[in-house]
Design an enzyme around this catalytic site. Structure first.
Site, mmCIF file in Angstrom:
data_model
loop_
_atom_site.group_PDB
_atom_site.id
_atom_site.type_symbol
_atom_site.label_atom_id
_atom_site.label_comp_id
_atom_site.label_asym_id
_atom_site.label_seq_id
_atom_site.Cartn_x
_atom_site.Cartn_y
_atom_site.Cartn_z
ATOM 1 N N HIS A 37 -9.467 0.853 5.780
ATOM 2 C CA HIS A 37 -8.145 1.180 6.343
ATOM 3 C C HIS A 37 -8.331 2.222 7.447
ATOM 4 C CE1 HIS A 37 -4.069 2.603 6.794
ATOM 5 N NE2 HIS A 37 -3.663 1.512 6.159
ATOM 6 N N GLU A 75 -6.708 4.722 8.337
ATOM 7 C CA GLU A 75 -6.525 6.134 7.951
ATOM 8 C C GLU A 75 -7.791 6.690 7.306
ATOM 9 O OE1 GLU A 75 -2.901 5.583 5.708
ATOM 10 O OE2 GLU A 75 -1.880 5.032 7.566
ATOM 11 N N SER A 77 3.948 -1.736 10.351
ATOM 12 C CA SER A 77 5.409 -1.741 10.499
ATOM 13 C C SER A 77 6.041 -3.096 10.190
ATOM 14 C CB SER A 77 5.810 -1.257 11.895
ATOM 15 O OG SER A 77 5.373 0.070 12.092
ATOM 16 N N ASN A 105 0.855 -1.186 0.000
ATOM 17 C CA ASN A 105 0.000 0.000 0.000
ATOM 18 C C ASN A 105 0.898 1.244 0.000
ATOM 19 O OD1 ASN A 105 -1.786 2.070 0.601
ATOM 20 N ND2 ASN A 105 -2.205 1.380 2.695
ATOM 21 N N TRP A 106 0.985 1.870 -1.154
ATOM 22 C CA TRP A 106 1.885 3.035 -1.277
ATOM 23 C C TRP A 106 1.358 4.274 -0.570
ATOM 24 C CZ3 TRP A 106 3.478 3.274 -7.205
ATOM 25 C CH2 TRP A 106 4.125 2.072 -7.547
ATOM 26 N N LYS A 107 0.093 4.276 -0.227
ATOM 27 C CA LYS A 107 -0.556 5.458 0.361
ATOM 28 C C LYS A 107 -0.372 6.662 -0.574
ATOM 29 C CE LYS A 107 -0.090 3.337 4.823
ATOM 30 N NZ LYS A 107 0.016 3.448 6.256
ATOM 31 N N GLU A 110 -4.785 -4.844 11.097
ATOM 32 C CA GLU A 110 -3.784 -3.784 11.226
ATOM 33 C C GLU A 110 -4.001 -3.027 12.532
ATOM 34 O OE1 GLU A 110 -2.029 -2.481 7.258
ATOM 35 O OE2 GLU A 110 -3.913 -1.416 7.449
ATOM 36 N N GLY A 160 2.800 2.593 10.673
ATOM 37 C CA GLY A 160 3.706 3.727 10.442
ATOM 38 C C GLY A 160 4.486 4.155 11.670
ATOM 39 N N GLY A 205 3.003 -0.995 4.261
ATOM 40 C CA GLY A 205 2.971 0.420 3.911
ATOM 41 C C GLY A 205 4.365 0.909 3.562
ATOM 42 N N GLY A 206 5.027 1.515 4.524
ATOM 43 C CA GLY A 206 6.329 2.149 4.304
ATOM 44 C C GLY A 206 7.334 1.280 3.550
HETATM 45 P P1 PGA Z 1 3.093 0.522 7.574
HETATM 46 O O1 PGA Z 1 1.604 0.680 7.037
HETATM 47 O O2 PGA Z 1 3.648 -0.747 7.010
HETATM 48 O O3 PGA Z 1 3.824 1.755 7.076
HETATM 49 O O4 PGA Z 1 3.015 0.487 9.063
HETATM 50 C C1 PGA Z 1 0.744 -0.429 6.901
HETATM 51 C C2 PGA Z 1 -0.578 0.006 6.357
HETATM 52 O O5 PGA Z 1 -1.099 1.034 6.780
HETATM 53 O O6 PGA Z 1 -1.149 -0.649 5.473
#
Ligand code: PGA
Length: 253
Positions: free
Chosen positions: A98, A100, A216, A9-11, A170, A176, A237-238
């Site tokens: 998600h 966010e 993470s 997930n590149w966000k 998650e 993050g 994510g990251g």
């Molecule tokens: P992260 O994000 O790996 O940067 O913690 C995961 C996600 O939100 O899908």
């Protein structure tokens, strides 16, 4: 056997050009072909979907997903993107729920349910995200929180539709932050989710649905997490923004 999946997930990261370069690096990485049995899902921003899909369409173990879709079918919703639109760009998956989106865009359980239904009606597989925040974890109400998130949304689907989903656990406190759930915490929650699915939809469905861990996850901790019996892969994510890290995680089964 359940499908092993690593989804990136590149966000809201990567310009168009940077995104295409990242995909090229992933495709050209010789290491990635070590794991043809692991499905890799690339989840870039909307603007990349069509081009990334064109680049990857001949690769069996790479699919494309979108980070969101609107809860309406079509119409006067300026700035929004429908499930049919992402499908027309080659997306086969979409993230729904998600944290966010729940937090910053006030996505309620009712909206999430509509999104799931729209996605399924366009043959898009929702990757449905659940997870508790830090207070809920510290108060030991994390199981109840996740159960409630499932109950008010995807547990209202028919067994046929529910079987089409991927679930992602998650924990919000791990997203993050650099703080990963321990393999014990991840396995505990994944096992709980699977047992709730078993109660609601039966053994066959609970045993065949993939449940991903997100928060993470990185090349250092992925092996231990993916070794857990109920963890079928990761939502990254990251670490998905670096080709080498994403490929290393996909190789961690
Ligand atoms: P992260 O994000 O790996 O940067 O913690 C995961 C996600 O939100 O899908």
């Amino acid at each position: 056997m359940r499908k092993k999946i690593v989804a990136g997930n590149w966000k809201m990261n990567k310009t168009f050009e940077q995104g295409l370069n990242l995909v090229d690096e992933i495709i050209q990485s010789s290491a990635i072909h070590q794991t043809p049995e692991v499905l890799k899902i690339i989840i870039p921003p909307f603007i990349h979907l069509h081009s990334v899909s064109e680049k990857t369409k001949h690769i069996n173990d790479i699919e494309i997903g979108a980070q969101n879709c609107n809860n309406n079918e079509a119409g006067a919703f300026t700035g929004e993107i429908s499930a049919a639109m992402i499908a027309s760009c080659g997306a086969k998956y979409v993230l729904v729920g998600h944290s966010e989106r729940r937090q910053y865009y006030n996505e309620t359980e009712a909206i999430l349910t509509q999104k799931v239904n729209h996605a399924i009606s366009k043959d898009i597989t929702p990757i449905f995200c659940v997870g508790e925040n830090l207070t809920e974890r510290n108060n030991n109400t994390h199981l109840e929180t996740v159960k409630q998130q499932l109950k008010e949304t995807v547990f209202n689907l028919s067994v046929t539709d529910f079987s089409k989903l991927i679930i992602a656990y998650e924990p919000v406190w791990a997203i993050g932050t650099g703080v990963t759930a321990t393999s014990h915490q991840a396995q505990g929650m994944h096992n709980y989710i699977r047992s709730e699915i078993n109660k609601k939809f039966g053994k066959e469905t609970s045993e065949s649905i993939s449940i991903l861990y997100g928060g993470s996850c990185n090349p250092e901790n992925a092996k231990e997490l993916f070794a857990c019996i109920d963890v079928d892969g990761g939502l990254i994510g990251g670490a998905s923004l670096k080709a080498n890290d994403f490929v290393a995680i996909a190789n961690s089964f």
